[in-house]
Design a protein around this motif. Structure first.
Motif, PDB file in Angstrom:
ATOM      1  N   ARG A 112      29.213 -32.436  -2.498  1.00 30.39           N
ATOM      2  CA  ARG A 112      30.098 -33.592  -2.080  1.00 30.39           C
ATOM      3  C   ARG A 112      29.304 -35.171  -1.527  1.00 30.39           C
ATOM      4  O   ARG A 112      29.637 -35.989  -2.399  1.00 30.39           O
ATOM      5  N   SER A 113      28.332 -34.928  -1.324  1.00 34.73           N
ATOM      6  CA  SER A 113      27.211 -36.057  -0.983  1.00 34.73           C
ATOM      7  C   SER A 113      26.687 -36.614  -2.155  1.00 34.73           C
ATOM      8  O   SER A 113      26.427 -37.678  -2.658  1.00 34.73           O
ATOM      9  N   TRP A 114      26.171 -35.538  -3.042  1.00 36.86           N
ATOM     10  CA  TRP A 114      25.432 -35.797  -4.456  1.00 36.86           C
ATOM     11  C   TRP A 114      26.563 -36.110  -5.525  1.00 36.86           C
ATOM     12  O   TRP A 114      26.097 -37.291  -5.969  1.00 36.86           O
ATOM     13  N   VAL A 115      27.754 -35.978  -5.421  1.00 32.63           N
ATOM     14  CA  VAL A 115      28.919 -36.547  -6.443  1.00 32.63           C
ATOM     15  C   VAL A 115      29.330 -38.008  -5.965  1.00 32.63           C
ATOM     16  O   VAL A 115      29.623 -38.692  -6.674  1.00 32.63           O
ATOM     17  N   ASP A 116      29.071 -38.383  -4.723  1.00 27.61           N
ATOM     18  CA  ASP A 116      29.149 -39.625  -4.210  1.00 27.61           C
ATOM     19  C   ASP A 116      28.249 -40.619  -4.797  1.00 27.61           C
ATOM     20  O   ASP A 116      28.479 -41.915  -4.746  1.00 27.61           O
ATOM     21  N   GLN A 117      27.105 -39.985  -5.072  1.00 22.72           N
ATOM     22  CA  GLN A 117      25.874 -40.853  -5.379  1.00 22.72           C
ATOM     23  C   GLN A 117      26.092 -41.522  -6.788  1.00 22.72           C
ATOM     24  O   GLN A 117      26.774 -40.798  -7.705  1.00 22.72           O
ATOM     25  N   SER A 118      25.913 -42.811  -6.924  1.00 22.54           N
ATOM     26  CA  SER A 118      26.031 -43.595  -8.264  1.00 22.54           C
ATOM     27  C   SER A 118      25.028 -42.969  -9.156  1.00 22.54           C
ATOM     28  O   SER A 118      23.811 -42.475  -8.794  1.00 22.54           O
ATOM     29  N   GLY A 119      24.994 -42.982 -10.628  1.00 22.72           N
ATOM     30  CA  GLY A 119      24.240 -42.812 -11.492  1.00 22.72           C
ATOM     31  C   GLY A 119      24.302 -41.451 -12.258  1.00 22.72           C
ATOM     32  O   GLY A 119      23.443 -41.152 -13.052  1.00 22.72           O
ATOM     33  N   GLU A 120      25.172 -40.570 -11.475  1.00 20.56           N
ATOM     34  CA  GLU A 120      25.093 -39.219 -12.202  1.00 20.56           C
ATOM     35  C   GLU A 120      26.040 -39.203 -13.508  1.00 20.56           C
ATOM     36  O   GLU A 120      27.150 -40.204 -13.182  1.00 20.56           O
ATOM     37  N   PRO A 121      25.893 -38.578 -14.391  1.00 26.70           N
ATOM     38  CA  PRO A 121      26.654 -38.592 -15.589  1.00 26.70           C
ATOM     39  C   PRO A 121      28.186 -38.253 -15.221  1.00 26.70           C
ATOM     40  O   PRO A 121      28.418 -37.238 -14.371  1.00 26.70           O
ATOM     41  N   ASP A 122      29.093 -38.668 -15.742  1.00 25.81           N
ATOM     42  CA  ASP A 122      30.522 -38.518 -15.518  1.00 25.81           C
ATOM     43  C   ASP A 122      30.888 -36.874 -15.755  1.00 25.81           C
ATOM     44  O   ASP A 122      31.702 -36.362 -15.111  1.00 25.81           O
ATOM     45  N   SER A 123      30.382 -36.137 -16.779  1.00 30.23           N
ATOM     46  CA  SER A 123      30.502 -34.995 -16.956  1.00 30.23           C
ATOM     47  C   SER A 123      30.252 -34.156 -15.866  1.00 30.23           C
ATOM     48  O   SER A 123      30.680 -33.164 -15.441  1.00 30.23           O
ATOM     49  N   ASP A 124      28.856 -34.545 -15.401  1.00 30.84           N
ATOM     50  CA  ASP A 124      28.714 -33.663 -14.381  1.00 30.84           C
ATOM     51  C   ASP A 124      29.065 -33.792 -12.963  1.00 30.84           C
ATOM     52  O   ASP A 124      29.675 -32.960 -12.286  1.00 30.84           O
ATOM     53  N   ARG A 125      29.770 -35.136 -12.893  1.00 40.91           N
ATOM     54  CA  ARG A 125      30.621 -35.442 -11.712  1.00 40.91           C
ATOM     55  C   ARG A 125      31.968 -34.816 -11.748  1.00 40.91           C
ATOM     56  O   ARG A 125      32.387 -34.350 -10.736  1.00 40.91           O
ATOM     57  N   ASP A 126      32.423 -34.591 -12.961  1.00 41.31           N
ATOM     58  CA  ASP A 126      33.781 -34.030 -13.328  1.00 41.31           C
ATOM     59  C   ASP A 126      33.702 -32.404 -12.884  1.00 41.31           C
ATOM     60  O   ASP A 126      34.424 -31.837 -12.251  1.00 41.31           O
ATOM     61  N   GLU A 127      32.523 -31.801 -13.231  1.00 42.41           N
ATOM     62  CA  GLU A 127      32.380 -30.296 -13.149  1.00 42.41           C
ATOM     63  C   GLU A 127      32.165 -30.370 -11.564  1.00 42.41           C
ATOM     64  O   GLU A 127      32.745 -29.065 -10.993  1.00 42.41           O
ATOM     65  N   ALA A 128      31.497 -31.067 -10.908  1.00 40.57           N
ATOM     66  CA  ALA A 128      31.371 -30.956  -9.559  1.00 40.57           C
ATOM     67  C   ALA A 128      32.630 -31.312  -8.794  1.00 40.57           C
ATOM     68  O   ALA A 128      32.901 -30.397  -7.810  1.00 40.57           O
ATOM     69  N   TRP A 129      33.251 -32.050  -9.039  1.00 41.65           N
ATOM     70  CA  TRP A 129      34.904 -32.185  -8.434  1.00 41.65           C
ATOM     71  C   TRP A 129      35.375 -30.822  -8.768  1.00 41.65           C
ATOM     72  O   TRP A 129      36.238 -30.516  -7.754  1.00 41.65           O
ATOM     73  N   LYS A 130      35.433 -30.237  -9.773  1.00 41.72           N
ATOM     74  CA  LYS A 130      36.089 -29.075  -9.950  1.00 41.72           C
ATOM     75  C   LYS A 130      35.657 -27.959  -9.062  1.00 41.72           C
ATOM     76  O   LYS A 130      36.447 -27.165  -8.551  1.00 41.72           O
ATOM     77  N   LEU A 131      34.394 -27.794  -8.857  1.00 39.79           N
ATOM     78  CA  LEU A 131      33.678 -26.818  -8.027  1.00 39.79           C
ATOM     79  C   LEU A 131      34.318 -27.273  -6.481  1.00 39.79           C
ATOM     80  O   LEU A 131      34.674 -26.058  -5.761  1.00 39.79           O
ATOM     81  N   LEU A 132      34.106 -28.584  -6.422  1.00 40.33           N
ATOM     82  CA  LEU A 132      34.564 -28.770  -4.857  1.00 40.33           C
ATOM     83  C   LEU A 132      36.078 -28.602  -4.558  1.00 40.33           C
ATOM     84  O   LEU A 132      36.477 -27.907  -3.510  1.00 40.33           O
ATOM     85  N   ASP A 133      36.820 -28.722  -5.639  1.00 38.76           N
ATOM     86  CA  ASP A 133      38.258 -28.353  -5.400  1.00 38.76           C
ATOM     87  C   ASP A 133      38.634 -26.719  -5.272  1.00 38.76           C
ATOM     88  O   ASP A 133      39.288 -26.333  -4.408  1.00 38.76           O
ATOM     89  N   ALA A 134      37.679 -26.185  -5.983  1.00 35.43           N
ATOM     90  CA  ALA A 134      37.942 -24.811  -6.186  1.00 35.43           C
ATOM     91  C   ALA A 134      37.564 -24.156  -4.594  1.00 35.43           C
ATOM     92  O   ALA A 134      38.284 -23.225  -4.240  1.00 35.43           O
ATOM     93  N   TYR A 135      36.351 -24.876  -4.021  1.00 33.81           N
ATOM     94  CA  TYR A 135      35.935 -24.218  -3.045  1.00 33.81           C
ATOM     95  C   TYR A 135      36.930 -24.468  -2.002  1.00 33.81           C
ATOM     96  O   TYR A 135      37.459 -23.701  -0.921  1.00 33.81           O
ATOM     97  N   GLU A 136      37.332 -25.801  -1.663  1.00 27.55           N
ATOM     98  CA  GLU A 136      38.167 -26.431  -0.396  1.00 27.55           C
ATOM     99  C   GLU A 136      39.434 -25.703  -0.559  1.00 27.55           C
ATOM    100  O   GLU A 136      40.030 -25.418   0.459  1.00 27.55           O
ATOM    101  N   PHE A 137      40.109 -25.435  -1.943  1.00 25.53           N
ATOM    102  CA  PHE A 137      41.261 -24.978  -1.734  1.00 25.53           C
ATOM    103  C   PHE A 137      41.394 -23.290  -2.351  1.00 25.53           C
ATOM    104  O   PHE A 137      42.458 -22.968  -2.905  1.00 25.53           O
ATOM    105  N   ARG A 138      40.447 -22.681  -1.921  1.00 25.73           N
ATOM    106  CA  ARG A 138      40.229 -21.261  -2.400  1.00 25.73           C
ATOM    107  C   ARG A 138      41.322 -20.590  -1.506  1.00 25.73           C
ATOM    108  O   ARG A 138      41.506 -20.839  -0.368  1.00 25.73           O
ATOM    109  N   GLY A 139      41.814 -19.423  -1.999  1.00 27.15           N
ATOM    110  CA  GLY A 139      42.743 -18.884  -1.283  1.00 27.15           C
ATOM    111  C   GLY A 139      42.246 -17.627  -0.449  1.00 27.15           C
ATOM    112  O   GLY A 139      41.528 -16.891  -0.023  1.00 27.15           O
TER     113      GLY A 139
END
Length: 139
Positions: A112-139
């Motif tokens: 979550r901290s890493w994805v907030d940093q500027s300069g990361e490629p959009d594709s990596d940030r998009d993938e990170a957001w998917k992982l964050l969502d999956a973890y946060e909303f796991r059932g």
């Protein structure tokens, strides 16, 4: 004595980074940073590691002169290389991305901290957001 798997730092070194960060930010050390534990529990180690991960993204947004001041202090007093610490933190986040799953709360907050940093490629940030969502909303 190594007591944590942190980004290349032991508990005492991680604590020193937090202390210097708060000092530069003008924070109330006694209020925000309890005394360092002589025999830290897993919870202490995890808490210090999560705080360290959080401040790495904050430091990344600091003006260069402030970063240089922190880097000089950490190097001279504690032998900690701030550039290596940034690299280790980023490498750890990239390992989580490569694995494709977040395993712990510490990894969640690191990513979550890493994805907030500027300069990361959009594709990596998009993938990170998917992982964050999956973890946060796991059932």
């Amino acid at each position: 004595m190594r007591v944590t798997k942190g980004p290349g730092l032991d508990y005492a070194q991680s604590y020193a980074v937090l202390r210097e960060y708060l000092r530069l930010e003008g924070g109330d050390l006694d209020r925000y940073l309890p005394p360092m534990e002589e025999k830290p529990t897993r919870a202490h180690i995890r808490g210090v590691q999560e705080a360290l991960n959080d401040i790495m993204s904050t430091i990344a947004d600091w003006p260069n002169d402030k970063v240089r001041a922190l880097a000089a202090k950490l190097q001279s007093e504690f032998g900690i290389d701030l550039a290596k610490l940034f690299h280790a933190t980023s490498a750890k986040a990239r390992r989580v991305l490569k694995r494709g799953a977040i395993r712990t709360d510490t990894e969640f907050y690191l990513l979550r901290s890493w994805v907030d940093q500027s300069g990361e490629p959009d594709s990596d940030r998009d993938e990170a957001w998917k992982l964050l969502d999956a973890y946060e909303f796991r059932g």
